[in-house]
Write an enzyme that holds these catalytic residues in place. Structure first.
Site, mmCIF file in Angstrom:
data_model
loop_
_atom_site.group_PDB
_atom_site.id
_atom_site.type_symbol
_atom_site.label_atom_id
_atom_site.label_comp_id
_atom_site.label_asym_id
_atom_site.label_seq_id
_atom_site.Cartn_x
_atom_site.Cartn_y
_atom_site.Cartn_z
ATOM 1 N N ASP A 98 41.750 -49.783 -17.768
ATOM 2 C CA ASP A 98 42.334 -48.539 -17.260
ATOM 3 C C ASP A 98 43.390 -47.970 -18.224
ATOM 4 O OD1 ASP A 98 43.153 -46.559 -15.595
ATOM 5 O OD2 ASP A 98 43.723 -47.862 -13.923
ATOM 6 N N ARG A 115 46.980 -45.944 -3.526
ATOM 7 C CA ARG A 115 47.149 -45.975 -4.988
ATOM 8 C C ARG A 115 47.129 -44.545 -5.553
ATOM 9 N NH1 ARG A 115 44.020 -48.503 -10.205
ATOM 10 N NH2 ARG A 115 45.706 -49.774 -10.935
ATOM 11 N N TRP A 128 33.056 -51.257 -13.886
ATOM 12 C CA TRP A 128 32.999 -50.174 -12.885
ATOM 13 C C TRP A 128 33.905 -50.573 -11.723
ATOM 14 C CZ3 TRP A 128 28.240 -46.781 -12.048
ATOM 15 C CH2 TRP A 128 28.322 -46.062 -10.849
ATOM 16 N N ASP A 129 35.047 -49.946 -11.618
ATOM 17 C CA ASP A 129 36.062 -50.342 -10.640
ATOM 18 C C ASP A 129 36.023 -49.440 -9.393
ATOM 19 O OD1 ASP A 129 38.257 -51.709 -9.621
ATOM 20 O OD2 ASP A 129 39.497 -51.440 -11.408
ATOM 21 N N ASN A 153 39.130 -48.759 -6.460
ATOM 22 C CA ASN A 153 40.443 -49.290 -6.104
ATOM 23 C C ASN A 153 41.056 -48.806 -4.810
ATOM 24 O OD1 ASN A 153 41.266 -51.212 -8.130
ATOM 25 N ND2 ASN A 153 40.996 -49.530 -9.555
ATOM 26 N N ASP A 208 41.407 -60.355 -8.739
ATOM 27 C CA ASP A 208 42.538 -60.086 -9.634
ATOM 28 C C ASP A 208 43.449 -61.305 -9.740
ATOM 29 O OD1 ASP A 208 41.899 -57.600 -10.506
ATOM 30 O OD2 ASP A 208 43.106 -56.523 -9.036
HETATM 31 C C1 DGJ Z 1 41.723 -53.356 -10.480
HETATM 32 C C2 DGJ Z 1 40.951 -54.377 -11.277
HETATM 33 O O1 DGJ Z 1 40.624 -55.467 -10.501
HETATM 34 C C3 DGJ Z 1 41.800 -54.783 -12.482
HETATM 35 O O2 DGJ Z 1 41.126 -55.785 -13.207
HETATM 36 C C4 DGJ Z 1 42.060 -53.576 -13.325
HETATM 37 O O3 DGJ Z 1 40.857 -53.105 -13.869
HETATM 38 C C5 DGJ Z 1 42.754 -52.505 -12.502
HETATM 39 N N1 DGJ Z 1 42.031 -52.226 -11.285
HETATM 40 C C6 DGJ Z 1 42.883 -51.229 -13.307
HETATM 41 O O4 DGJ Z 1 43.349 -50.183 -12.573
#
Ligand code: DGJ
Length: 726
Positions: A372, A446, A480-481, A483, A551
């Site tokens: 990111d 977020r 590919w995230d 969040n 994470d």
């Molecule tokens: C959440 C992911 O799990 C992390 O590894 C990282 O890519 C962050 N997002 C970046 O915003």
């Protein structure tokens, strides 16, 4: 393997020679599922259908044309049903529900069937692949007793697995629109109530913890209701004999190929029967199905083992590796990776990234991933999601990629395609693309909103941006995230009255984009991610052959996370990295990370030469054992980290010629004699082990074990290799 039909008895037998799944057409037309278990050549449905005692209402009556008809062997709240539908006499959790007809009743009866080679390939939804054409399918058409509603139920069997893969198509021919209110992909009735349930609850940085509890009368619900399969629960559960262990006892597992909200119910009735259902979360689901249209349920899966949990895991692992993931970029897949996130978060420029790449070389890094912070005007998480063009004021991406290549590395990049910030060019131009009702003061998470992936135009827009990026630059790997969870949604595209379709349509939008990008770029390796492991499911694995597990990179916490994850998912799909958390030494961190898709999440410049030396010694073992043993081999859980003292696993390649044993001490142990017995070796072969250099037979390692009495300190570990010798 065969699916047989005994026409005179209305009985189907689905088998691969190791397990049996019987389907019976009851004389009423209702489908029963009298047996699912170890292979048995024949069953007696009449004997199995009896429910004893004078105190039972022993028959049900069907009131047709004012006449009463007597049926034997059908007890709606006790008989094992194959397709129980709501509104009828069975009040247990149903396979499907509707609204909008004269009444809500769905009394689905057998109409016809066919048996064919192959299995359904779903359009727009993930499915178990049968590229080798080995599957056989029983397709049954059912019709509602009086309404013109049909269901096509397909049950497929593949020779390698004691599994039934279930597909359902709902078809409305009533002449008016209906709403489908419930769509369960798995319905498994078992004529017993003495079962434990094993499930995998968790949280961010605490995903898929192993939980086992006894079922008793009532309903145990496991669900995720915010648009993704979630950190909190996983769409994989097992029902097991009360005394089942890793290697002993009967275990039934269920899962479905879906990444959105889900619901799983284990319902134990007072009459001693259990029903397990799993499907789209019905609490936020209502889908309009117009006359003449149909609705495809996500594909479901039930797996049987009479060799305990290990039997389930081995089948799931093989099924995922052989019949689900598209290993479209094996080189990137098997590379030692360095990800920039924990090394520098969004605080980087070209020079810093080049320095990371150069230092990664000291540790044998083969793939560098820029996480990111590389796009739009992004230096924090307040802006730019949705603007997938390089921030040229911050970095020179071409120079970075060239540096990777010069250092013999591949290059990967992070994206989060389903989200946007209000502070983005995308939402400034198209505020209606955000899946929120701005007039309702929506809650952000977020600082971001999700995009309205129910709207095909939004998916096309993001595809256009990403297609341009991936065409312009030489990119081998995409992370590919995803969040945020998807509560507080509004889809301008769906408009009033159809908001309850959002979750499912949004998931279909995710699959459409994943399909378009992975098809357009077959040589790019995709890693799925959702704030760590918040979308770890079979649906995502159909598109992306690897998922970021968590994470949480603390190696001891990782033992628990990877242990829980391993019940359904093989190590090769678990992103597993070393960070600079000082909980254990680097050697132990590396030894634990090795049992997954291996890499680093740190700034190597902060590591001492000694630390790098420790890691490199493990990476060397990775080079030699990782492909055959960790990625393609069989996993044996020798002891559980929940036992508190010690965690141990071994993995053996399919030829049984090499193996890895990992033992990690947890709590400090007193002076004890401790032999670790391996599993999965060839008893007649001899293996040399790297612990004391001695040669023993597989039989010896499995019966006597390796004497590891001196692994007593907290978080002390041993990674031991075994190689076959003459
Ligand atoms: C959440 C992911 O799990 C992390 O590894 C990282 O890519 C962050 N997002 C970046 O915003």
């Amino acid at each position: 393997m065969a699916i047989s039909f005994f026409a005179e008895r209305g009985l189907f037998h689905l088998t691969n020679g190791k397990f049996s799944y019987y389907v019976q057409i009851h004389p009423s037309g209702i489908l029963l599922n009298p047996y699912f278990g170890a292979y048995i050549e024949d069953i007696d449905p009449e004997q199995m259908g009896r429910i004893g005692g004078e105190d039972w209402f022993s028959h049900y009556y069907c009131h047709t044309d004012g006449r009463e008809k007597e049926y034997e062997g059908l007890y709606f709240n006790a008989s094992p049903m194959l397709f129980p539908s709501a509104g009828g006499a069975d009040v247990r959790p149903s396979a499907m529900e509707i609204r909008g007809a004269r009444n809500n009743k769905l009394d689905m009866r057998y109409v016809s069937h066919r048996i064919y080679r192959g299995k359904p390939k779903l359009s727009g939804l993930p499915y178990v692949r049968d590229d080798a054409g080995e599957a056989e399918t029983l397709e049954i058409v059912l019709r509602e007793h009086v309404k013109d509603i049909k269901a096509v139920l397909s049950l497929s069997v593949l020779p390698e697995y004691n599994a039934v893969i279930r597909n359902t198509e709902f078809i409305n021919k009533t002449g008016k629109p209906l709403r489908l209110e419930r769509a369960m992909s798995v319905v498994q009735d078992l004529s017993r109530a003495d079962l434990d349930i094993v499930h995998f609850p968790g949280e961010w940085m605490f995903e898929r913890q192993f939980r086992r509890e006894a079922l008793s009368e009532g309903r145990k619900v496991i669900s995720a209701s915010a648009g993704r399969s979630s950190h909190e629960h996983n769409p994989f559960v097992m029902l097991a004999d009360r005394d089942a262990t890793e290697t002993f006892g009967e275990v039934y597992a269920a899962s479905f190929l879906y990444s959105g909200s889900f619901k799983c119910e284990a319902n134990v009735s007072k009459v001693g029967v259990t029903r397990l259902t799993m499907g789209i979360d019905d609490e936020h689901f209502s889908f309009a199905v117009a006359d003449g249209e149909s609705f495809t349920f996500p594909e479901g899966l039930t797996v049987y083992s009479n060799r305990g949990f290990e039997g389930i895991s081995h089948q799931m692992h093989d099924l995922i590796r052989r019949n689900l993931i598209k290993d479209n970029a094996p080189a990137a897949y098997r590379s030692v990776l360095l990800n920039s996130w924990e090394g520098c978060y969004m605080d980087f420029d070209t020079e810093k990234v080049l320095a990371l790449i150069a230092s990664g070389k000291r540790m044998g890094v083969e793939l560098f991933v820029l996480d990111d912070g590389w796009f739009g005007r992004r230096n924090d998480d307040l802006r730019s999601l949705g603007d997938w063009h390089v921030n040229e004021k911050k970095i020179d991406l071409k120079k970075i990629i060239d540096a990777c290549h010069e250092n013999g590395m591949r290059f990967g990049i992070w994206i989060e395609p389903e989200m946007a910030n209000f502070d983005s060019d995308l939402l400034r131009a198209h505020p209606e693309y955000a899946a929120v009702d701005i007039s309702s003061d929506p809650w952000l998470s977020r600082h971001q909103v999700m995009l309205d992936f129910a709207d095909p135009e939004v998916v096309d827009e993001i595809y256009g941006q990403l297609e341009a990026l991936l065409s312009q630059y030489d990119i081998d790997y995409v992370k590919w995230d995803h969040n945020r969870t998807l509560e507080d949604y509004y889809s301008a595209y769906l408009g009033e009255g159809r908001q309850d379709e959002f979750y499912h349509r949004n998931t279909l939008g995710y699959y459409r984009l994943a399909d378009m990008l992975t098809t357009r770029f077959p040589d790019i390796h995709f890693q799925g991610c959702a704030s760590g492991g918040g979308r770890f499911d079979l649906g995502t694995l159909f598109y992306f052959p690897e998922i970021w597990t968590s994470d949480e990179n603390d190696p001891v916490q990782r033992l628990f996370i990877q242990y829980g994850t391993s019940f359904a998912y093989p190590p090769c799909v678990m992103g597993s990295h070393i960070n600079d958390d000082p909980v254990t030494c680097y050697r132990t961190k590396a030894e634990i990370a090795l049992f997954g898709s291996y890499g680093f999440e740190l700034d190597p410049r902060r590591m001492s030469d000694a630390d790098i030396g420790e890691v490199n010694a493990v990476t060397e073992i990775y080079g030699k054992f990782h492909d055959d043993v960790v990625l393609d081999g069989d996993l044996f859980r020798l002891s559980s980290p929940y036992d508190g003292r010690e965690f141990a696993i071994d993995m053996v390649d399919k030829q049984k010629s090499k193996a890895l044993l990992l033992v990690v001490g947890l709590l400090k142990k007193p002076r004890t004699r401790r032999f670790v017995k391996l599993r999965g070796l060839n008893p007649w072969a001899n293996y040399v082990n790297s612990f004391d250099g001695k040669v023993y037979s597989g039989d010896y390692y499995m019966k006597v074990g390796i004497n590891l009495s001196d692994v007593r300190r907290e978080f002390d570990s041993r990674l031991i290799t075994l190689e076959e010798v003459e």
